[in-house]
Motif scaffolding. Structure first.
Motif, short mmCIF file in Angstrom:
data_model
loop_
_atom_site.label_atom_id
_atom_site.label_comp_id
_atom_site.label_asym_id
_atom_site.label_seq_id
_atom_site.Cartn_x
_atom_site.Cartn_y
_atom_site.Cartn_z
N TYR B 167 43.13 58.40 49.77
CA TYR B 167 44.30 57.63 49.26
C TYR B 167 45.22 57.79 50.28
CZ TYR B 167 42.16 57.92 44.52
OH TYR B 167 41.10 57.59 43.64
N SER B 168 46.16 56.52 50.77
CA SER B 168 46.68 56.73 51.81
C SER B 168 47.89 56.04 51.62
CB SER B 168 46.06 56.48 53.23
OG SER B 168 46.04 54.79 53.26
N SER B 169 48.88 55.99 52.83
CA SER B 169 50.09 54.96 52.88
C SER B 169 49.47 53.52 53.25
CB SER B 169 51.10 55.46 53.73
OG SER B 169 50.66 55.24 55.23
N LEU B 175 48.98 61.50 52.83
CA LEU B 175 49.94 62.68 52.58
C LEU B 175 49.97 62.69 50.85
CD1 LEU B 175 53.03 61.23 54.89
CD2 LEU B 175 51.48 63.43 55.10
N PRO B 176 50.40 63.78 50.40
CA PRO B 176 50.13 64.07 49.20
C PRO B 176 51.03 63.08 48.06
CG PRO B 176 50.63 66.18 50.06
CD PRO B 176 50.59 65.05 51.05
N GLU B 177 52.02 62.53 48.81
CA GLU B 177 52.70 61.60 47.86
C GLU B 177 52.03 60.24 47.73
OE1 GLU B 177 53.94 63.00 50.65
OE2 GLU B 177 55.26 61.76 51.91
N PHE B 178 51.06 60.02 48.48
CA PHE B 178 50.10 58.87 48.31
C PHE B 178 48.89 59.08 47.49
CE2 PHE B 178 52.24 58.35 52.31
CZ PHE B 178 53.21 57.16 52.00
N CYS B 179 48.92 60.25 46.82
CA CYS B 179 47.69 60.40 45.96
C CYS B 179 48.04 60.21 44.37
CB CYS B 179 47.27 61.87 46.22
SG CYS B 179 45.48 62.29 45.29
N ASN B 186 43.18 64.10 48.56
CA ASN B 186 43.36 62.73 48.47
C ASN B 186 42.17 62.06 48.56
OD1 ASN B 186 46.15 63.59 49.16
ND2 ASN B 186 46.49 61.68 49.91
#
Lengths: 81, 232
Positions: B167-169, B175-179, B186
């Motif tokens: 999972y990515s931008s 980054l964790p926020e895109f998971c 990710n």
């Protein structure tokens, strides 16, 4: 006949999203003494035939193969014959 | 190529997969009932998404003991191509055909939306037509997509190039926020050591036609067809 209990718990180090949510909810209710909380599963199993040793080893096999996932979970059994 | 879409009680993406394989890819495809023990004649088996056996106990835990799964295991061991999508991925994990296990999403919510996933390797039958670092827009729809694997097993998987998607931008930053679900590093998709078995949480069959918002999933199907030298 035997009544068995199976307790399935998440392995140490595995993050438990449900436990974390309940922990937060309890703290919001004012239960500040709650240090940690982890959610597991409890099963009651009626067994028949065989001696205590056989029943226990068969139940262990059931836990390994289906009831628990050894990658993320541990299990503990109590068998009352 | 001949595909078989396995139907478990509770599968609900079987028709989508069948449709894409036949209508979009132009390949032969049958449904394979979970009670079947014969998968001879197929080149690729698809384990579709859904809620097999109601997801009782753990996702995929009961389905993996379906009669068909023994045949799927033998098929995979003999080098046959197997793709598990969403619930199909969960079943492959429970069956031990892929390493690791699924947990509840860290947000405790069923997440149903398009996500971006980055292609981590093109050395697999499933990604040879993609570029390393290419970002695909493909939807997810799951409650248990939080992929967990012990650290030593993960290191070995990385060394062997088994991590296929993360999972990515939209630009490809992992980054964790895109998971969306809390997965280790990710991870959105992995393959077996030999590469012939792929498991992924995103649904490529829901992103195989521009009319549905994205055709980025096609690169996965087309990679397999190219790998197998199938005529399109």
């Amino acid at each position: 006949m035997a009544d068995a209990k199976v307790f399935i718990t998440l392995k140490e180090g595995i993050l438990d999203p449900q436990g974390k949510t309940l922990l937060r909810a309890l703290r919001e209710l004012g239960y500040d003494e709650v240090e940690d909380l982890r959610v597991g599963k409890y099963m009651e199993v009626k067994l028949t035939g065989g001696d205590a040793g056989t029943l226990e080893s068969r139940l262990g096999e059931m836990c390994e193969r289906l009831l628990a996932n050894p990658i993320i979970e541990d299990y503990r059994m109590e068998v009352d014959v | 190529m001949k595909f078989g879409v396995v139907v478990f009680p509770g599968s609900n993406c079987d028709h989508d997969c069948h449709y894409v394989i036949r209508e979009v890819l132009g390949q032969d495809v049958d449904y394979v009932w979970h009670g079947s023990t014969d998968v001879r004649g197929y080149d690729c088996l698809v384990l579709p998404g859904g809620f097999s056996y109601g997801d009782y106990l753990r996702t995929g835990a009961v389905a993996r003991f379906s009669p068909v799964m023994k045949a799927v295991e033998e098929f995979a061991a003999a080098g046959g191509y197997v793709i598990g999508i969403c619930n199909g991925f969960q079943i492959l994990l429970e069956a031990g055909l892929l390493p690791g296990a699924m947990m509840r999403n860290t947000g405790l919510k069923f997440v149903c939306r398009f996500v971006d996933i980055r292609v981590e390797t093109t050395s697999t039958p499933w990604t040879n037509s993609a570029k390393v670092g290419e970002v695909l827009s493909i939807p997810i729809a799951h409650n248990e997509g939080n992929y967990q694997v012990p650290p030593d097993a993960l290191e070995e998987m990385k060394r062997r190039g088994q991590v296929v998607f993360r999972y990515s931008s939209p630009e490809g930053s992992v980054l964790p926020e895109f998971c969306p679900n809390g997965s280790n590093e990710n991870i959105a998709g992995i393959c077996s050591r030999e590469g012939n078995v792929l498991g992924m949480m995103p649904h490529p069959e829901r992103a195989s036609e521009a009319e549905l918002g994205s055709s980025d999933g096609l690169v996965i199907w087309n990679s397999l067809l190219a790998h197998c030298g199938a005529s399109v």
